[in-house]
Design a protein around this motif. Structure first.
Motif, PDB file in Angstrom:
ATOM      1  N   PRO A   1      51.681  73.815   7.917  1.00 48.03           N
ATOM      2  CA  PRO A   1      52.696  74.426   9.309  1.00 48.03           C
ATOM      3  C   PRO A   1      51.662  73.690  10.162  1.00 48.03           C
ATOM      4  O   PRO A   1      50.584  73.833  10.345  1.00 48.03           O
TER       5      PRO A   1
ATOM      6  N   SER B   1      54.045  69.261  13.860  1.00 42.86           N
ATOM      7  CA  SER B   1      55.346  70.409  14.990  1.00 42.86           C
ATOM      8  C   SER B   1      55.197  71.151  14.236  1.00 42.86           C
ATOM      9  O   SER B   1      54.858  71.760  13.538  1.00 42.86           O
ATOM     10  N   GLU B   2      55.142  72.622  15.609  1.00 41.84           N
ATOM     11  CA  GLU B   2      54.893  73.806  15.151  1.00 41.84           C
ATOM     12  C   GLU B   2      55.989  74.514  14.230  1.00 41.84           C
ATOM     13  O   GLU B   2      56.724  76.285  14.188  1.00 41.84           O
ATOM     14  N   PHE B   3      57.301  74.049  14.022  1.00 42.35           N
ATOM     15  CA  PHE B   3      58.816  73.880  13.929  1.00 42.35           C
ATOM     16  C   PHE B   3      58.775  73.443  12.741  1.00 42.35           C
ATOM     17  O   PHE B   3      59.881  73.452  12.200  1.00 42.35           O
ATOM     18  N   LYS B   4      58.168  72.818  11.882  1.00 41.83           N
ATOM     19  CA  LYS B   4      58.037  71.520  10.405  1.00 41.83           C
ATOM     20  C   LYS B   4      57.168  71.914   9.523  1.00 41.83           C
ATOM     21  O   LYS B   4      56.245  72.434   9.765  1.00 41.83           O
TER      22      LYS B   4
ATOM     23  N   THR C   1      51.864  79.008  15.899  1.00 38.40           N
ATOM     24  CA  THR C   1      52.261  78.524  15.393  1.00 38.40           C
ATOM     25  C   THR C   1      53.795  78.932  15.087  1.00 38.40           C
ATOM     26  O   THR C   1      54.232  79.923  16.424  1.00 38.40           O
ATOM     27  N   HIS C   2      54.376  78.726  14.335  1.00 38.20           N
ATOM     28  CA  HIS C   2      56.180  79.585  14.799  1.00 38.20           C
ATOM     29  C   HIS C   2      56.492  79.682  12.921  1.00 38.20           C
ATOM     30  O   HIS C   2      56.570  78.599  11.591  1.00 38.20           O
TER      31      HIS C   2
ATOM     32  N   ASP D   1      59.500  79.222  11.619  1.00 42.17           N
ATOM     33  CA  ASP D   1      60.267  77.789  11.407  1.00 42.17           C
ATOM     34  C   ASP D   1      59.237  77.096  10.560  1.00 42.17           C
ATOM     35  O   ASP D   1      59.859  76.615   9.428  1.00 42.17           O
ATOM     36  N   SER D   2      58.114  76.651  11.076  1.00 42.71           N
ATOM     37  CA  SER D   2      57.269  76.063  10.362  1.00 42.71           C
ATOM     38  C   SER D   2      56.732  76.750   9.079  1.00 42.71           C
ATOM     39  O   SER D   2      56.352  75.904   7.970  1.00 42.71           O
TER      40      SER D   2
ATOM     41  N   ASN E   1      60.346  85.665  18.615  1.00 39.91           N
ATOM     42  CA  ASN E   1      61.323  84.782  19.062  1.00 39.91           C
ATOM     43  C   ASN E   1      60.574  83.881  17.658  1.00 39.91           C
ATOM     44  O   ASN E   1      60.874  82.779  17.575  1.00 39.91           O
ATOM     45  N   GLY E   2      59.703  84.852  17.035  1.00 37.46           N
ATOM     46  CA  GLY E   2      58.989  84.057  15.851  1.00 37.46           C
ATOM     47  C   GLY E   2      57.772  82.850  16.682  1.00 37.46           C
ATOM     48  O   GLY E   2      57.033  82.867  15.117  1.00 37.46           O
ATOM     49  N   PHE E   3      57.530  83.213  16.856  1.00 36.80           N
ATOM     50  CA  PHE E   3      56.119  82.571  17.904  1.00 36.80           C
ATOM     51  C   PHE E   3      55.155  83.063  17.107  1.00 36.80           C
ATOM     52  O   PHE E   3      55.323  84.582  17.081  1.00 36.80           O
TER      53      PHE E   3
END
Length: 343
Positions: free
Chosen positions: A312, A249-252, A323-324, A326-327, A176-178
């Motif tokens: 990230p 954020s972990e997604f930015k 992290t993810h 996306d980040s 799932n990206g994590f």
């Protein structure tokens, strides 16, 4: 090139190469191999950092940095019962290491397995003391996975004071990206920069782009020397730190306005934010009160540079981090887009 897969491939390889500050050869060898494979010119500094260059149309340069050195430990003393007292490299918290698997590297290159424990690890023996014992150096030790019961037994294994202790990173890359692992600070950013270098080498940037992969950041002097004279801007790519009362954020991609060394260049920060808004790159601006970067080290050494800090989002920094993708991708996008700007 699938940039996300490329970043994760590089990140996995870097994470699996032990590189606490002071023991950097294998990680930096890997960096050199990646750059060679990509056809990107580089040099190695006296301290062992790697500086790669993508030539632009103008001589003045933009430098990105990331670091491959990590937290770790060293043998401080061998205790009479055959366990090891160890000292920390970098800003670990001892409580995050309790019950972790580790390896001790002997001077002749052997790796000996062990576990980090407190000196009172069993509630069946020490009851409440096992729970309340302060997690400080005197109360922590490495229990070796060998039949040892004395200092002499340990010495016979080849272990001595000053030997490095490698903590198990426990890397997990989820569907799932994590991504969960120790040492995402700052191998996540190093992976982003190596992937970005591959992307940029055929894009003819306006100015020359440099990539400074440092190996002494965790002890404060990573990029204090070796910066090419033509550099005018220095952007450290290091972790953002999500947490209580933080905006990260972990997604930015996270853009630092100020850390413990003071504010980063305001005009540079505004340009980074402007690119994120123009290119729809998810971002957050934040302040980190207990933080310093390779850009900070460069300024402290007297270099005349405009500096910034991005990266990230890495949750639980200096512990078991997360992290993810996306980040990572948002950071990659900002690195590439800013490099192609006409400064």
């Amino acid at each position: 090139m699938d940039e996300g897969k490329e970043i994760l491939r590089i990140l996995k390889e870097l994470i699996l190469k032990d590189s606490p500050t002071g023991y950097h050869e294998k990680a930096m060898d890997y960096v050199r191999e990646e750059l060679t494979d990509a056809g990107i010119a580089f040099k190695t500094t006296n301290k062992g950092a790697v500086i790669a260059k993508i030539s632009g149309k103008r001589p003045e340069g933009l430098l990105y940095s990331a670091h491959t050195d990590t937290l770790g430990g060293m043998v401080k003393s061998i205790r009479d019962k055959g366990t090891l007292e160890f000292t920390l490299i970098g800003g670990y918290m001892f409580n995050t290491l309790e019950s972790e698997n580790c390896k001790v590297l002997t001077s002749d290159g052997k790796l000996i397995s062990g576990t980090v424990q407190t000196t009172k690890p069993s509630v069946h023996i020490d009851s409440n003391e096992a729970r309340t014992l302060e997690r400080v150096q005197a109360n922590m030790e490495v229990v070796l996975d060998e039949r040892v019961s004395s200092k002499d037994d340990v010495v016979k294994l080849g272990i001595g004071v000053g030997d490095f202790v490698f903590m198990d990173p426990k890397l997990m890359i989820l569907d799932n990206g994590f991504v969960k692992s120790r040492y995402l600070d700052d191998k996540a950013s190093a992976a982003v920069l190596l992937a970005a270098a591959r992307k940029l080498k055929d894009m003819e940037p306006e100015r020359s782009i440099y990539f400074f992969i440092s190996n002494y950041e965790e002890v404060g002097h990573g990029a204090s020397a070796g910066i090419p004279e033509e550099i005018t801007e220095f952007i450290a790519v290091d972790m953002g730190a999500p947490g209580n009362n933080q905006n990260s954020s972990e997604f930015k991609v996270n853009i630092c306005a100020k850390d413990s060394t003071g504010p980063y260049d305001y005009a540079l920060r505004k340009r980074l934010v402007s690119i994120c808004e123009r290119e729809s790159i998810p971002y957050a601006v934040d302040i980190y009160p207990s933080y310093g970067s390779d850009a900070s080290a460069a300024l402290g050494a007297g270099h005349d540079l405009r500096t910034g800090l991005i990266g990230p989002g890495v949750f639980a920094s200096h512990g078991y981090e997360r992290t993810h993708l996306d980040s990572l991708m948002a950071t990659f996008d900002l690195v590439v887009k800013y490099a192609m700007e006409k400064a």
